[in-house]
Scaffold this motif. Structure first.
Motif, short mmCIF file in Angstrom:
data_model
loop_
_atom_site.label_atom_id
_atom_site.label_comp_id
_atom_site.label_asym_id
_atom_site.label_seq_id
_atom_site.Cartn_x
_atom_site.Cartn_y
_atom_site.Cartn_z
N SER A 179 -0.80 6.55 -7.93
CA SER A 179 -1.31 7.02 -6.64
C SER A 179 -0.43 6.43 -5.54
CB SER A 179 -2.78 6.60 -6.47
OG SER A 179 -3.32 7.12 -5.28
N THR A 180 -0.95 6.50 -4.32
CA THR A 180 -0.34 5.83 -3.16
C THR A 180 -1.46 5.25 -2.32
OG1 THR A 180 -0.45 7.74 -1.67
CG2 THR A 180 1.52 7.56 -3.08
N GLY A 181 -1.08 4.44 -1.33
CA GLY A 181 -2.06 4.00 -0.36
C GLY A 181 -2.52 5.16 0.50
N ARG A 182 -3.75 5.09 0.98
CA ARG A 182 -4.28 6.20 1.77
C ARG A 182 -3.63 6.23 3.15
NH1 ARG A 182 -10.44 5.77 1.54
NH2 ARG A 182 -10.33 7.53 2.98
N GLY A 214 0.82 -1.21 0.00
CA GLY A 214 0.00 0.00 0.00
C GLY A 214 0.84 1.25 0.00
N SER A 215 2.04 1.17 -0.57
CA SER A 215 2.92 2.33 -0.65
C SER A 215 2.77 2.99 -2.02
CB SER A 215 4.37 1.92 -0.38
OG SER A 215 5.23 3.03 -0.39
N LEU A 216 3.71 2.79 -2.91
CA LEU A 216 3.64 3.37 -4.25
C LEU A 216 2.72 2.51 -5.12
CD1 LEU A 216 4.78 5.57 -6.16
CD2 LEU A 216 6.58 3.94 -6.78
N LEU A 217 1.62 3.11 -5.58
CA LEU A 217 0.65 2.41 -6.42
C LEU A 217 0.78 2.93 -7.85
CD1 LEU A 217 -2.48 2.58 -4.05
CD2 LEU A 217 -0.52 1.01 -3.97
N THR A 246 -6.16 7.96 -3.92
CA THR A 246 -6.86 8.52 -5.08
C THR A 246 -6.95 7.42 -6.13
OG1 THR A 246 -4.74 9.34 -5.95
CG2 THR A 246 -6.06 10.89 -4.67
N PRO A 247 -7.80 7.56 -7.12
CA PRO A 247 -7.92 6.50 -8.13
C PRO A 247 -6.58 6.19 -8.80
CG PRO A 247 -9.73 8.05 -8.33
CD PRO A 247 -8.79 8.65 -7.34
N THR A 248 -6.36 4.91 -9.05
CA THR A 248 -5.13 4.47 -9.70
C THR A 248 -5.37 4.37 -11.20
OG1 THR A 248 -5.71 2.15 -9.33
CG2 THR A 248 -4.36 3.23 -7.66
N SER A 249 -4.29 4.11 -11.94
CA SER A 249 -4.41 4.04 -13.39
C SER A 249 -3.51 2.92 -13.92
CB SER A 249 -4.00 5.36 -14.04
OG SER A 249 -2.68 5.72 -13.67
N GLY A 250 -4.09 2.05 -14.74
CA GLY A 250 -3.31 1.02 -15.39
C GLY A 250 -3.12 -0.22 -14.55
N ASP A 251 -2.80 -1.32 -15.22
CA ASP A 251 -2.59 -2.61 -14.56
C ASP A 251 -1.12 -2.94 -14.36
OD1 ASP A 251 -5.29 -3.18 -14.30
OD2 ASP A 251 -5.42 -4.05 -16.30
N ALA A 252 -0.22 -2.20 -14.98
CA ALA A 252 1.21 -2.48 -14.88
C ALA A 252 1.97 -1.18 -14.95
CB ALA A 252 1.66 -3.42 -16.00
#
Length: 456
Positions: free
Chosen positions: A141-144, A135-138, A190-196
């Motif tokens: 985004s990042t983890g809340r 839940g760090s670098l997504l 916040t919303p993430t983007s992409g699968d990879a």
């Protein structure tokens, strides 16, 4: 060569991983139903040596402890975490090898104070490392940072910003990123983007790496929305070392038992799609369709510890729902039934309510009728645009505020796409409200002619 097998749990927006050199394997953040990891190991002939937890999870019950017990693998948990079981304590900078894999722990606080990421490489392999960021670098985004309460949110947000920068500073740009959260999970800030993605890609696009700490913290905290109520129960369960789940079928329930359970105030949950439920259902049943985020919203709304009885079209649907339930610590349904709704009802008449669209609502208003409109979306969605002269009660507050909804007139309930409003419609129907389900996309409200207002 490193091979990463992804085990997806889309109902919770999470991913678990098995990383292997072809002979030995390491599991990262396994879900409660760890038989999925065992299936990967068996299919590939792998020996599991380590189970890695990036953090004490808040959005699901881990399968890590039970998986380690079942396989004899070392269970690696941050040595600073207060847990009630024996584990292999891991701290920042710890490094070890297993087979051809080299694992290095990196302290990346922010989602929790003791959060770890794990960089894995194979010395001599030209492909370089991969990193499991929990839940760090997504992706984008990042983890809340607010799951440990408001007293810690500011500090955790600043840690999160620093942790994201540590990862991009210490790892090559080509490093592939494998986060646990961020695929629809409420654990994402916040919303993430992409699968990879890779470290280099995130360096060029992730707001945490584009903005200075003050700007990023301010924007991140301002964008945080409500998260599911069941989260409060997850960390204590994970700190206690949850055992393997019981996934055997629940006891069957006949019509008399279903009525008895409903009348006793228990939750009888119909898993059919909202179209089927609206057309005919047991009076007093709830509807969490298995075609949407069933487990997130059921876990969010149900009073914790309430007996649950499940209804579904097929035994397979019941099995899938039961698997989802154990992932958030609801161990066993009290009972279950599958088949036709008429068989569940016996001699009882089925309840129904109508489904309509925003165009239908606009037609009524243009004709001089003014039905009551209830918006059950989140606060942030409401601010971005809402139907004029509508009532707002977010879905996760509806059970406590249902008496605020008027009786004696039709109540048209809507959300963004129809799934949450179908849950709300069943709640209102159970409470005796004359409900109309708006089964439509909110994008159609304005084009249908309804006045849309925005809140600053």
């Amino acid at each position: 060569m490193i091979d990463v097998v992804t085990i997806e749990t889309p109902s919770l927006g999470d991913r678990s991983y098995v990383v292997t050199d072809g002979t030995v394997a390491v599991a990262v953040d396994p879900q409660r139903d760890h038989d999925r990891v065992l299936d990967v190991l068996q299919a590939r002939g792998l020996r599991l040596t380590h189970v890695l937890e990036t953090h004490i999870h808040n959005d699901y019950v881990t399968g890590g402890y039970a998986l380690a017990q079942a396989t004899g693998a070392q269970y690696c948990v941050n040595g600073e975490d207060e847990v009630s079981y024996e584990r292999t304590p891991v701290r920042d900078g710890d490094e070890w090898t297993t087979g051809a894999l080299r694992v290095r722990a990196l302290a990346t606080p922010g989602h929790t104070f003791t959060h770890l990421s794990y960089a894995v490489d194979a010395p001599g392999d030209d492909d370089g490392p991969v990193v499991f960021t929990g839940g760090s670098l997504l992706h984008g985004s990042t983890g809340r940072p607010d799951l440990l309460g408001p007293d810690h949110t500011q500090a955790l947000a600043r840690h999160q910003h620093a942790s994201a920068r540590r990862l991009v500073d210490e790892l090559p740009d080509a490093t592939e990123i494998y986060p646990t959260h961020g695929f629809g999970s409420f654990c994402a800030a916040t919303p993430t983007s992409g699968d990879a993605s890779t470290i280099g890609s995130q360096r060029d696009s992730n707001p945490a790496l584009q903005q200075d700490v003050e700007e990023w913290v301010e924007q991140t905290l301002a964008s945080l929305t409500a998260y599911p109520a069941y989260y409060v129960h997850m960390a204590p369960a994970n700190s206690a070392g949850p055992g393997a789940p019981d996934l055997s079928p629940a006891a069957p329930a006949d019509p008399a038992e279903l009525r008895r359970r409903i009348d006793a105030g228990e939750w009888v949950v119909d898993l059919r799609r909202r179209t089927e439920f609206a057309a005919g259902h047991l009076r007093g049943a709830f509807n969490f369709g298995n075609d949407g985020s069933f487990i997130t919203y059921l876990g969010w709304l149900v009073p914790w510890g309430t007996a649950l009885t499940l209804l579904a079209d097929s035994p397979q649907d019941l099995e899938a729902a039961q698997r989802d339930l154990v992932r958030i610590g609801i161990e066993r349904p009290a009972a279950a039934a599958s088949g036709r709704v008429e068989d569940w009802a016996g001699d009882e008449l089925l309840a129904t309510y109508p489904r309509r669209t925003f165009a239908d609502l606009a037609g009524l208003r243009s004709a001089g009728d003014d039905p009551h409109v209830l918006d059950v979306r989140r606060d942030d969605e409401r601010r971005a645009g809402h139907v004029a002269d509508s009532q707002h009660v977010p879905l996760h507050e509806l059970l406590e505020r249902v008496d605020e909804v008027p009786r004696g007139q039709a109540v048209w309930v809507h959300c963004a796409a129809g799934y949450r409003s179908s849950i709300a419609a069943a709640v209102l129907d159970r409470a005796g409200v004359d409900v109309v389900l708006v089964d439509d996309s909110f994008d159609n409200a304005g084009t249908a002619g309804l006045t849309i207002e925005r809140t600053a």
